[in-house]
Design a protein around this motif. Structure first.
Motif, PDB file in Angstrom:
ATOM      1  N   GLU A 207      49.081  42.777  36.210  1.00 44.06           N
ATOM      2  CA  GLU A 207      48.031  43.523  35.345  1.00 44.06           C
ATOM      3  C   GLU A 207      46.516  43.815  36.063  1.00 44.06           C
ATOM      4  O   GLU A 207      46.001  44.272  36.026  1.00 44.06           O
ATOM      5  CB  GLU A 207      48.439  43.784  34.005  1.00 44.06           C
ATOM      6  CG  GLU A 207      48.689  42.259  33.829  1.00 44.06           C
ATOM      7  CD  GLU A 207      49.697  41.832  33.355  1.00 44.06           C
ATOM      8  OE1 GLU A 207      49.668  40.657  32.009  1.00 44.06           O
ATOM      9  OE2 GLU A 207      50.079  42.007  33.839  1.00 44.06           O
ATOM     10  N   ILE A 210      46.510  45.650  39.153  1.00 41.76           N
ATOM     11  CA  ILE A 210      46.360  46.375  38.820  1.00 41.76           C
ATOM     12  C   ILE A 210      44.843  47.369  39.176  1.00 41.76           C
ATOM     13  O   ILE A 210      44.362  47.850  39.041  1.00 41.76           O
ATOM     14  CB  ILE A 210      47.153  47.100  37.931  1.00 41.76           C
ATOM     15  CG1 ILE A 210      48.953  47.247  38.069  1.00 41.76           C
ATOM     16  CG2 ILE A 210      46.748  48.238  37.760  1.00 41.76           C
ATOM     17  CD1 ILE A 210      50.026  47.263  37.699  1.00 41.76           C
ATOM     18  N   ASP A 211      44.498  46.336  38.104  1.00 38.03           N
ATOM     19  CA  ASP A 211      43.239  46.705  36.683  1.00 38.03           C
ATOM     20  C   ASP A 211      41.854  46.621  38.855  1.00 38.03           C
ATOM     21  O   ASP A 211      41.167  46.650  38.365  1.00 38.03           O
ATOM     22  CB  ASP A 211      42.329  45.370  36.306  1.00 38.03           C
ATOM     23  CG  ASP A 211      43.476  45.747  34.868  1.00 38.03           C
ATOM     24  OD1 ASP A 211      43.534  47.205  34.624  1.00 38.03           O
ATOM     25  OD2 ASP A 211      43.408  45.307  34.104  1.00 38.03           O
ATOM     26  N   LYS A 246      54.599  49.571  30.657  1.00 37.64           N
ATOM     27  CA  LYS A 246      53.469  48.952  30.298  1.00 37.64           C
ATOM     28  C   LYS A 246      52.860  48.782  31.102  1.00 37.64           C
ATOM     29  O   LYS A 246      51.441  49.596  31.528  1.00 37.64           O
ATOM     30  CB  LYS A 246      53.406  47.703  29.810  1.00 37.64           C
ATOM     31  CG  LYS A 246      51.942  47.243  29.015  1.00 37.64           C
ATOM     32  CD  LYS A 246      51.462  46.019  28.453  1.00 37.64           C
ATOM     33  CE  LYS A 246      50.792  44.954  28.130  1.00 37.64           C
ATOM     34  NZ  LYS A 246      50.889  43.753  27.218  1.00 37.64           N
ATOM     35  N   LEU A 247      52.889  48.383  32.719  1.00 34.94           N
ATOM     36  CA  LEU A 247      52.261  48.004  34.006  1.00 34.94           C
ATOM     37  C   LEU A 247      51.769  49.557  34.625  1.00 34.94           C
ATOM     38  O   LEU A 247      51.270  50.350  34.965  1.00 34.94           O
ATOM     39  CB  LEU A 247      53.304  47.734  35.188  1.00 34.94           C
ATOM     40  CG  LEU A 247      53.029  45.807  35.106  1.00 34.94           C
ATOM     41  CD1 LEU A 247      53.875  45.572  35.739  1.00 34.94           C
ATOM     42  CD2 LEU A 247      51.859  45.405  34.698  1.00 34.94           C
ATOM     43  N   ALA A 249      52.089  52.518  32.803  1.00 35.57           N
ATOM     44  CA  ALA A 249      50.680  52.981  31.894  1.00 35.57           C
ATOM     45  C   ALA A 249      49.505  52.450  32.079  1.00 35.57           C
ATOM     46  O   ALA A 249      48.740  53.168  32.745  1.00 35.57           O
ATOM     47  CB  ALA A 249      50.990  53.000  30.346  1.00 35.57           C
ATOM     48  N   ARG A 250      49.111  51.395  32.849  1.00 35.41           N
ATOM     49  CA  ARG A 250      47.687  51.306  33.256  1.00 35.41           C
ATOM     50  C   ARG A 250      47.582  51.444  33.693  1.00 35.41           C
ATOM     51  O   ARG A 250      46.152  51.598  34.149  1.00 35.41           O
ATOM     52  CB  ARG A 250      47.865  49.689  32.872  1.00 35.41           C
ATOM     53  CG  ARG A 250      46.766  49.127  33.478  1.00 35.41           C
ATOM     54  CD  ARG A 250      45.829  48.850  32.351  1.00 35.41           C
ATOM     55  NE  ARG A 250      44.543  48.701  32.920  1.00 35.41           N
ATOM     56  CZ  ARG A 250      43.744  49.206  32.293  1.00 35.41           C
ATOM     57  NH1 ARG A 250      43.014  50.091  31.898  1.00 35.41           N
ATOM     58  NH2 ARG A 250      41.555  48.871  32.945  1.00 35.41           N
ATOM     59  N   ARG A 252      48.899  54.666  35.405  1.00 35.66           N
ATOM     60  CA  ARG A 252      47.912  56.001  34.844  1.00 35.66           C
ATOM     61  C   ARG A 252      47.225  55.849  34.325  1.00 35.66           C
ATOM     62  O   ARG A 252      46.116  56.552  34.281  1.00 35.66           O
ATOM     63  CB  ARG A 252      49.188  56.879  34.016  1.00 35.66           C
ATOM     64  CG  ARG A 252      50.831  57.077  34.830  1.00 35.66           C
ATOM     65  CD  ARG A 252      51.258  58.012  33.581  1.00 35.66           C
ATOM     66  NE  ARG A 252      52.011  56.797  32.831  1.00 35.66           N
ATOM     67  CZ  ARG A 252      53.110  56.227  32.227  1.00 35.66           C
ATOM     68  NH1 ARG A 252      53.672  56.277  33.323  1.00 35.66           N
ATOM     69  NH2 ARG A 252      53.153  55.637  31.306  1.00 35.66           N
ATOM     70  N   GLU A 253      46.767  55.542  33.452  1.00 34.44           N
ATOM     71  CA  GLU A 253      45.243  55.299  32.777  1.00 34.44           C
ATOM     72  C   GLU A 253      43.980  54.794  33.296  1.00 34.44           C
ATOM     73  O   GLU A 253      42.779  55.631  33.618  1.00 34.44           O
ATOM     74  CB  GLU A 253      45.162  53.750  30.845  1.00 34.44           C
ATOM     75  CG  GLU A 253      44.230  53.750  31.342  1.00 34.44           C
ATOM     76  CD  GLU A 253      44.440  52.712  29.973  1.00 34.44           C
ATOM     77  OE1 GLU A 253      43.079  51.803  29.258  1.00 34.44           O
ATOM     78  OE2 GLU A 253      45.175  51.734  29.773  1.00 34.44           O
ATOM     79  N   LEU A 254      44.335  54.430  34.265  1.00 35.25           N
ATOM     80  CA  LEU A 254      43.397  54.240  35.749  1.00 35.25           C
ATOM     81  C   LEU A 254      42.918  54.503  36.874  1.00 35.25           C
ATOM     82  O   LEU A 254      42.513  55.065  37.566  1.00 35.25           O
ATOM     83  CB  LEU A 254      43.621  52.985  36.188  1.00 35.25           C
ATOM     84  CG  LEU A 254      43.549  51.161  35.302  1.00 35.25           C
ATOM     85  CD1 LEU A 254      43.671  50.254  35.924  1.00 35.25           C
ATOM     86  CD2 LEU A 254      41.780  51.493  35.113  1.00 35.25           C
TER      87      LEU A 254
END
Length: 763
Positions: A207, A210-211, A246-247, A249-250, A252-254
């Motif tokens: 995660e 990904i950020d 969860k990963l 989803a993150r 897609r959020e970004l």
């Protein structure tokens, strides 16, 4: 040295999906293909309720939560005459607390063990420390994959430096190639590829990476982050694919769906090497510093890939001196900056590739296998020399000098007694009335009362001694000519007669009472009852019953030298023990039985004291010979006393089990060693006795004190992972009898007897 031909590797194995399985399989392949062409096999740890289609290289399986399976496999390895066992150790792949079940296997093996520790914790829990120390102790050599592992093993776990070897994680011998061809084959042409591979779990820090992707895209819009690997099977079993979802989803959020690719698969080595070949930067954003080994890091480094990593222990060493880039834990901004810098600086990236590739050449699996084979040979040679040394006529001494003995404190012992006698059992330190009493323990209590009549000790209250004598008297059954043993709390006997061993132990107490009780009247009582009960000994089949009776005859015959019948019985029983020893003994098994059981040291002790009293050298020699061998069986590799564990009772001609350990064995060993010292001066017997006593005070496998010197309380023994918190009658009397002997020894060392007096004692 003749090369090791049969090698067993214990660990997980492909197709089971985990890093240990990959490592074990790769190491097996490398050893099998080494120039010495050994016969290498795998013993696979199989996780609960799982079945794997193992290849032919897997010859045995161990169900991780089945303790009996560990013993079964140890027996099979011994029978298979393997030259060496190579254990892959990780806490989570074995059953029991902190994987403690593996100790059941290790303590049974007859060949040397070389252990690779895949995790070494800087701050272990008590059980993790115990397991690690025991694994290291059972191993001829311990291998770690980073210098930090050596530092921790020596500093935290007290493993000697010369026992530790550092061998880097093996890598495939793969050429340094450009990434374009592999990108084309895998569908990533024209992209700047960042790669992470391995089983997904929250500790991997995906995660965080990904950020970091949005910042990288600002400088390299063509970048793509490929996450290659299935979710860890244990995680799937417990919570399904929640972490992966969860990963995603993150992502897609970004808004970076086109720049993060999840490949949910466990790939074979050839496919994995293709993926590594096509990446421009490899990243390991792990969240935990205490990562001693990373196979994914080693493989990527070995293919000459620029690596950006958090500074866990393995990465800190491997990527030092410009061989990679280290970034702080959990710092997405810094990870993004460093990766973008590398992706936009071709010259720097290429130079880092070449440095990593050159530095990794000693890490190839071929070189790794050569290192392991050399260690196997040293371990095997050292094991052979150790076995030769153990057959020499010497007593193994503890490593540390013994402290002054504690004071004699009877508080707990007194709390275990009521107006009937000594209770058998306790719940923690509270007497357990449910199990009542037995003549065994009350006879031991009578022996303790006699021992406290020695110079320098405070005698037991006379009323209490009389109570134990009354229990013994009441146990006598004239109708059967035997002593009863077990009595309920309601003072009802539970049997007409007890075992041969309980009868012999009661004769022992009566014989000692005849010699050394403080009361002349009680000495006469003991002499009369001993004479009544002695005839039963003529029919004894149990060697321990005969030994206990001989110990009793040592006291009785000194007090009643005119009883020729007793002297005849003594000669007969001693001869019987000699005959038993002669019928069983072999050069590598100089013992009275085909197995080791309880109160073992009383057998040689009985022959030694009988030989001293009757001036019969053959008895003394047999006792010393068997006791020397027993001491080799009761000495841990680290040098401390390790009594024969109850787990091995009933096994034939096998090394003793390490657990469970009981105070009875320590007390018997101390008494036997001090008897041996009277017959065989300057042979280390006193040191061996004090070493056995130190077991009570914490010089043992768990470094846990069994006895409380302030109260005289003693726990019932050591399990493989903890002390038994109950403090029953047998245990407290065993400790106090041992303490009385050690205190007497300490006084004798301060004030040694006159030589004339010493000769009188020996005679």
């Amino acid at each position: 040295m003749t090369p090791s031909r049969r090698i067993a590797l214990i660990g997980n194995s492909l197709p089971r999906r985990c890093g240990i399985a990959t490592f074990t399989t790769d190491l097996h392949r490398a050893i099998s293909n080494s120039g010495q062409h050994p016969q290498a096999s795998i013993v696979a740890m199989t996780d609960r309720n799982q079945a794997h289609d193992y290849p032919a290289s897997v010859v045995l399986q161990v169900e991780d939560d089945n303790l009996q399976d560990y013993a079964r496999v140890a027996t099979a390895l011994n029978a298979g005459r393997f030259d060496v066992v190579c254990l892959q150790h990780e806490f989570g792949i074995f059953g029991g607390d902190a994987g403690a079940y593996i100790l059941e296997l290790l303590t049974r093996l007859s060949m040397p063990v070389v252990t690779t520790l895949h995790t070494v914790l800087a701050k272990p829990s008590a059980i993790q420390r115990m397991v690690t120390e025991h694994v290291a102790e059972a191993s001829a050599k311990v291998v770690v994959m980073a210098e930090k592992g050596r530092e921790l093993l020596h500093g935290v776990y007290r493993v000697p430096q010369d026992k530790i070897e550092v061998i880097a994680h093996g890598i495939p011998d793969f050429p340094l190639v450009a990434s374009d061809a592999a990108k084309a084959r895998l569908g990533f042409s024209g992209r700047s590829v960042i790669l992470t591979f391995g089983l997904l779990s929250p500790s991997k820090g995906i995660e965080v990476m990904i950020d970091a992707v949005p910042a990288i895209l600002k400088r390299r819009p063509d970048a793509v982050y490929v996450v290659l690997g299935a979710t860890h099977p244990n995680l799937v079993r417990n919570e399904g694919e929640a972490y992966r979802e969860k990963l995603m989803a993150r992502v897609r959020e970004l808004g970076v769906e086109n720049h993060v690719v999840f490949l949910d698969q466990f790939v074979d080595q050839a496919t994995l090497l293709e993926f590594i070949s096509m990446c421009d930067v490899y990243v390991t954003p792990y969240l935990n510093e205490a990562q001693m080994t990373s196979g994914t890091l080693a493989y990527s480094f070995g293919l000459g890939k620029p690596v950006v990593s958090t500074p866990y222990w393995h990465a800190r060493e491997l990527l030092a001196e410009g061989r990679g880039v280290l970034v702080p834990f959990g710092d997405a901004a810094r990870i993004g900056t460093e990766i973008a810098d590398l992706l936009t600086d071709d010259r720097r990236r290429q130079a880092m590739c070449e440095r990593a590739y050159a530095a990794s050449r000693p890490m190839t699996w071929q070189r790794t296998a050569e290192r392991y084979m050399t260690i196997f040979e040293h371990a095997r040679q050292g094991h052979r020399l150790k076995l030769i040394a153990q057959t020499a006529p010497a007593v193994i001494a503890p490593l540390c000098p013994a402290p002054p003995p504690p004071d004699m404190r009877l508080e707990h012992f007194l709390s275990m007694c009521d107006d009937t006698g000594l209770f058998q059992h306790a719940v923690h330190s509270v007497p357990d009335r449910a199990h009542g009493y037995c003549v065994d323990d009350n006879a031991r209590a009578l022996l303790l009362a006699c021992a406290l009549n020695g110079a320098g000790e405070t005698s037991m209250p006379d009323g209490l001694t009389a109570r134990f004598a009354a229990f013994v008297q009441h146990a006598w059954n004239p109708d059967t000519g035997r002593f009863r043993n077990f009595m309920g709390f309601n003072r009802t006997w539970l049997e007409p007669s007890g075992s041969e061993d309980s009868h012999g132990r009661t004769l022992w107490a009566l014989g000692e009472c005849t010699r050394s009780d403080a009361s002349p009247s009680r000495r006469r009582w003991a002499r009369a009852l001993f004479a009544q009960a002695l005839p039963a000994a003529a029919g004894f089949r149990s060697p321990r019953a005969s030994a206990f009776t001989l110990l009793g005859l040592d006291g009785y015959c000194m007090a009643a030298p005119d009883d020729h019948r007793a002297q005849d019985v003594r000669r007969a029983l001693a001869g019987q023990l000699l005959s038993i020893l002669a019928s069983v003994e072999t050069p590598d098994w100089p013992w009275f039985e085909d197995g080791l059981a309880y109160d073992n040291a009383r057998l040689p002790q009985a022959l030694i004291v009988t030989g001293l009293a009757t001036q019969t050298p053959v008895h003394i020699d047999a006792g010393l010979r068997s006791l020397r061998w027993l001491m080799t069986q009761q000495t841990a590799p680290a040098g401390h006393f390790r009594p024969v564990g109850t787990g091995g009772f009933g096994e034939l001609r096998k090394p003793p089990h390490a657990f469970d350990q009981q105070p009875l064995e320590a007390a018997a060993t101390i008494a036997a060693c001090l008897a041996a010292d009277r017959a065989d001066k300057d042979a280390g017997w006193k040191t061996a006795a004090t070493g056995a006593f130190s077991w009570f005070l914490g010089n043992n496998d768990l470094s846990v004190a069994l006895a409380d010197p302030e109260t005289g309380c003693c726990r019932d023994g050591l399990h493989f992972d903890r002390a038994n918190e109950n403090c029953g009658g047998e245990s407290v009397v065993s400790y106090l009898l041992a303490l009385a002997e050690i205190r007497q020894l300490a006084r004798a060392d301060v004030n040694p007897p006159h030589p004339v007096a010493l000769r009188a004692v020996v005679a």
